[in-house]
Write a protein that holds these residues in place. Structure first.
Motif, PDB file in Angstrom:
ATOM      1  N   ALA A  95      39.987  34.422  37.097  1.00  0.00           N
ATOM      2  CA  ALA A  95      39.453  35.705  37.555  1.00  0.00           C
ATOM      3  C   ALA A  95      38.098  35.999  36.920  1.00  0.00           C
ATOM      4  CB  ALA A  95      40.442  36.822  37.242  1.00  0.00           C
ATOM      5  N   ILE A  96      37.961  35.700  35.644  1.00  0.00           N
ATOM      6  CA  ILE A  96      36.675  35.916  34.965  1.00  0.00           C
ATOM      7  C   ILE A  96      35.609  34.996  35.551  1.00  0.00           C
ATOM      8  CG2 ILE A  96      35.480  35.625  32.748  1.00  0.00           C
ATOM      9  CD1 ILE A  96      38.112  36.654  31.430  1.00  0.00           C
ATOM     10  N   ILE A  98      35.482  33.818  38.629  1.00  0.00           N
ATOM     11  CA  ILE A  98      35.112  34.362  39.935  1.00  0.00           C
ATOM     12  C   ILE A  98      34.238  35.604  39.763  1.00  0.00           C
ATOM     13  CG2 ILE A  98      36.038  35.504  41.991  1.00  0.00           C
ATOM     14  CD1 ILE A  98      38.374  33.526  41.857  1.00  0.00           C
ATOM     15  N   ALA A  99      34.571  36.470  38.808  1.00  0.00           N
ATOM     16  CA  ALA A  99      33.783  37.679  38.572  1.00  0.00           C
ATOM     17  C   ALA A  99      32.364  37.349  38.127  1.00  0.00           C
ATOM     18  CB  ALA A  99      34.477  38.555  37.539  1.00  0.00           C
ATOM     19  N   PRO A 109      33.173  31.213  44.592  1.00  0.00           N
ATOM     20  CA  PRO A 109      34.509  31.801  44.720  1.00  0.00           C
ATOM     21  C   PRO A 109      35.308  31.421  45.961  1.00  0.00           C
ATOM     22  CG  PRO A 109      33.054  33.394  43.753  1.00  0.00           C
ATOM     23  CD  PRO A 109      32.207  32.206  44.116  1.00  0.00           C
ATOM     24  N   TRP A 134      45.207  37.883  36.660  1.00  0.00           N
ATOM     25  CA  TRP A 134      44.174  38.068  37.680  1.00  0.00           C
ATOM     26  C   TRP A 134      43.593  39.488  37.608  1.00  0.00           C
ATOM     27  CZ3 TRP A 134      41.302  35.635  41.225  1.00  0.00           C
ATOM     28  CH2 TRP A 134      40.712  36.409  42.227  1.00  0.00           C
ATOM     29  N   GLY A 137      41.656  40.065  34.280  1.00  0.00           N
ATOM     30  CA  GLY A 137      40.429  39.277  34.255  1.00  0.00           C
ATOM     31  C   GLY A 137      39.343  39.768  35.183  1.00  0.00           C
ATOM     32  N   SER A 138      39.720  40.407  36.278  1.00  0.00           N
ATOM     33  CA  SER A 138      38.707  40.834  37.241  1.00  0.00           C
ATOM     34  C   SER A 138      38.478  42.340  37.249  1.00  0.00           C
ATOM     35  CB  SER A 138      39.085  40.350  38.645  1.00  0.00           C
ATOM     36  OG  SER A 138      40.357  40.816  39.009  1.00  0.00           O
ATOM     37  N   THR A 141      34.796  43.776  36.478  1.00  0.00           N
ATOM     38  CA  THR A 141      33.784  43.644  37.523  1.00  0.00           C
ATOM     39  C   THR A 141      34.141  44.407  38.789  1.00  0.00           C
ATOM     40  OG1 THR A 141      33.213  41.464  36.692  1.00  0.00           O
ATOM     41  CG2 THR A 141      32.506  41.977  38.914  1.00  0.00           C
ATOM     42  N   PHE A 142      35.404  44.352  39.209  1.00  0.00           N
ATOM     43  CA  PHE A 142      35.803  44.903  40.503  1.00  0.00           C
ATOM     44  C   PHE A 142      36.629  46.181  40.390  1.00  0.00           C
ATOM     45  CE2 PHE A 142      35.593  40.222  41.025  1.00  0.00           C
ATOM     46  CZ  PHE A 142      34.508  40.175  41.878  1.00  0.00           C
ATOM     47  N   PRO A 147      41.495  44.449  42.606  1.00  0.00           N
ATOM     48  CA  PRO A 147      42.272  43.268  42.193  1.00  0.00           C
ATOM     49  C   PRO A 147      43.787  43.454  42.340  1.00  0.00           C
ATOM     50  CG  PRO A 147      40.563  43.685  40.597  1.00  0.00           C
ATOM     51  CD  PRO A 147      40.573  44.857  41.535  1.00  0.00           C
TER      52      PRO A 147
END
Length: 176
Positions: A95-96, A98-99, A109, A134, A137-138, A141-142, A147
């Motif tokens: 997840a990190i 992808i972020a 991604p 997930w 980890g994200s 950012t999101f 998430p």
């Protein structure tokens, strides 16, 4: 004897997650305002401010930790906390990654997500620790809500793929 996820550990983990998410929201509030995240990164879609995720994430993490506790504490083939923690860390690292790619504008991604679906045929990527990793980890950012929603749908797809993969293997073994 293997360590188990006790109610006390579950409370401590939920408390840590709650403190992290609320610390992040407070930091944002005092440093320019709480950001709003949009579905599909489209400002015409509904916006979800980070404080909503800060309200929902403690309850969602409590539920996921309950699912982990229930599965790891069962009598038949229990998973160890070490295995659960490694799954959590793997999901958080993905997840990190992808972020970071998203923030840097790197178009990797979609490839990562497709490879996750492929791995979902073989491994039980729908387990609660993968979903919790997930989300944690994200979330920076999101936000937490996107998430949670995307991860839940993704876990459902991985569940279906994994069960279909096992069914196909079983049918292939019977055909031999």
């Amino acid at each position: 004897m293997t360590k188990k996820l006790t109610p006390t550990r579950r409370i401590l983990a939920t408390l840590c997650i709650t403190l992290l998410v609320w610390g992040h929201v407070l930091w944002d509030y005092f440093h320019g305002g709480i950001p709003t995240h949009y579905l599909f990164h489209n400002k015409e879609m509904p916006g979800i401010p980070n404080w909503i995720g800060a309200l929902l994430l403690p309850f969602f993490s409590w539920f996921l930790l309950y699912r982990i506790q229930k599965r790891t504490n069962r009598a038949v083939a229990p998973d160890s906390l070490k295995t659960v923690l490694s799954r959590f860390l793997i999901a958080a690292a993905v997840a990190i990654t992808i972020a970071v790619c998203f923030m840097k504008g790197i178009e990797i991604p979609p490839l990562i997500l497709l490879s996750i679906l492929g791995l979902g045929l073989i491994f039980p990527l729908y387990y609660a620790e993968f979903l919790l990793g997930w989300i944690i980890g994200s979330a920076f950012t999101f936000g937490a809500v996107i998430p949670m929603g995307f991860g839940s749908i993704f876990a459902l797809v991985c569940f279906i793929l994994h069960k279909l993969g096992k069914l196909v293997l079983r049918l292939l073994n019977k055909a031999k």
